[in-house]
Design a protein around this motif. Structure first.
Motif, mmCIF file in Angstrom:
data_model
loop_
_atom_site.group_PDB
_atom_site.id
_atom_site.type_symbol
_atom_site.label_atom_id
_atom_site.label_comp_id
_atom_site.label_asym_id
_atom_site.label_seq_id
_atom_site.Cartn_x
_atom_site.Cartn_y
_atom_site.Cartn_z
ATOM 1 N N PHE A 122 0.849 -1.178 0.000
ATOM 2 C CA PHE A 122 0.000 0.000 0.000
ATOM 3 C C PHE A 122 0.893 1.239 0.000
ATOM 4 N N PRO A 123 0.353 2.406 -0.340
ATOM 5 C CA PRO A 123 1.159 3.629 -0.306
ATOM 6 C C PRO A 123 1.801 3.915 1.052
ATOM 7 N N ASP A 124 1.201 3.414 2.144
ATOM 8 C CA ASP A 124 1.786 3.629 3.468
ATOM 9 C C ASP A 124 2.840 2.592 3.826
ATOM 10 N N GLY A 125 3.126 1.694 2.873
ATOM 11 C CA GLY A 125 4.175 0.701 3.076
ATOM 12 C C GLY A 125 3.706 -0.629 3.634
ATOM 13 N N LYS A 126 2.426 -0.732 3.977
ATOM 14 C CA LYS A 126 1.906 -1.995 4.498
ATOM 15 C C LYS A 126 1.746 -3.028 3.385
ATOM 16 N N HIS A 127 1.898 -4.304 3.759
ATOM 17 C CA HIS A 127 1.818 -5.418 2.810
ATOM 18 C C HIS A 127 0.377 -5.596 2.327
ATOM 19 N N GLN A 128 0.192 -5.801 1.020
ATOM 20 C CA GLN A 128 -1.138 -5.945 0.451
ATOM 21 C C GLN A 128 -1.588 -7.409 0.345
ATOM 22 N N PRO A 221 8.979 -11.782 -3.926
ATOM 23 C CA PRO A 221 8.899 -10.668 -2.983
ATOM 24 C C PRO A 221 10.136 -9.791 -2.832
ATOM 25 N N SER A 222 11.265 -10.195 -3.410
ATOM 26 C CA SER A 222 12.436 -9.319 -3.307
ATOM 27 C C SER A 222 12.278 -8.066 -4.168
ATOM 28 N N ILE A 223 11.303 -8.093 -5.072
ATOM 29 C CA ILE A 223 10.949 -6.933 -5.893
ATOM 30 C C ILE A 223 9.623 -6.382 -5.378
ATOM 31 N N GLU A 224 9.537 -5.077 -5.197
ATOM 32 C CA GLU A 224 8.346 -4.465 -4.617
ATOM 33 C C GLU A 224 7.763 -3.373 -5.515
#
Length: 256
Positions: A122-128, A221-224
């Motif tokens: 998410f824009p706040d950095g939380k996992h989606q 997951p190493s790419i975000e």
């Protein structure tokens, strides 16, 4: 392959935030690859016709809202024999220039892979939690009705692979459709999305089709990337009904 574009990308447009869309388009333009972006405009009045002018962008007006999957399928005959990779991209996704080249390298290294997708934040950095097991009816209901979540907490937990180490890559059952990077030849073999889904569940369905093709999907997951995620069906009754209709079509097709 000689003469081919490295990558083609399609984005289906309807009621988009122009600032978010511009940021997404610029993320694409900043990639150092031979590329083409197809903007598929599902608005009846061709709202996005003159917004972007770039030789790497091709604008396609459908004249009406034909839906998410059908919109992306518009480019199937255009990308056939044209690109090595094809990206299904949402208009509110942001990423760094090295994201796509890194994913292409991983995708190409494994013959069994048809599609790869990164970790989504998410824009706040939380996992989606974009990688998931195939859904259960109870899980879908719990996601839409807050009062049911306590009853199906374990199903939601397992459905989003939270029982696994999500910092390591693995073959997921399905990956939500904001960012799907395909080998173009496999996307063509799949014949794209099932157009019976106007909106919702088409990303789950195409992952099932990848299984039938004998290929796999990888969560990497190493790419975000960052995805705004509107979650419209939880806020809009019309979109909720579309989601319900798509769920019925999905379970009728694939079973419970």
């Amino acid at each position: 392959m000689k003469g081919k574009l490295d990558i083609t990308v399609s984005i289906v447009l309807y009621n988009e935030n122009i600032e978010e869309l511009t940021k997404t388009v610029n993320c694409f333009l900043n990639i150092s690859l031979n590329k083409k972006l197809y903007l598929i405009d599902n608005t009846p009045k061709k709202k996005f016709q003159n917004v972007f002018k770039n030789e790497e962008i091709s604008y396609i007006a459908t004249g009406k809202n034909i839906g998410f999957g059908a919109g992306h399928n518009v480019v199937i005959n255009k990308i056939k024999e044209v690109s090595n990779y094809h990206l299904i991209l949402n208009p509110d996704v942001f990423f760094k220039p090295d994201v796509i080249p890194s994913l292409i390298k991983e995708l190409e290294s494994k013959k069994e892979l048809a599609m790869i997708a990164p970790k989504v934040l998410f824009p706040d950095g939380k996992h989606q939690y974009s990688c998931r097991r195939y859904p259960l009816i109870s899980e879908l209901l719990a996601r839409r009705f807050i009062f049911l979540k306590p009853l199906f907490k374990e199903a939601i937990f397992k459905g989003t692979y939270r029982d696994k180490d999500l910092n390591k890559p693995f073959f997921a059952e399905y990956i939500t459709g904001c960012f799907h990077l395909y080998k173009t030849r496999d996307f063509i073999k799949l014949n794209g999305f099932d157009e019976r889904y106007f909106l919702y569940m088409e990303d789950v369905d195409i992952c099932k089709k990848i299984d039938v093709l004998g290929k796999k999907k990888m969560y990497f997951p190493s790419i975000e990337i960052t995805h705004v995620l509107k979650q419209g069906s939880s806020k809009n009754i019309s979109l909720f009904l579309r989601h319900t209709s798509s769920a019925i079509k999905y379970f009728s097709k694939w079973g419970i």
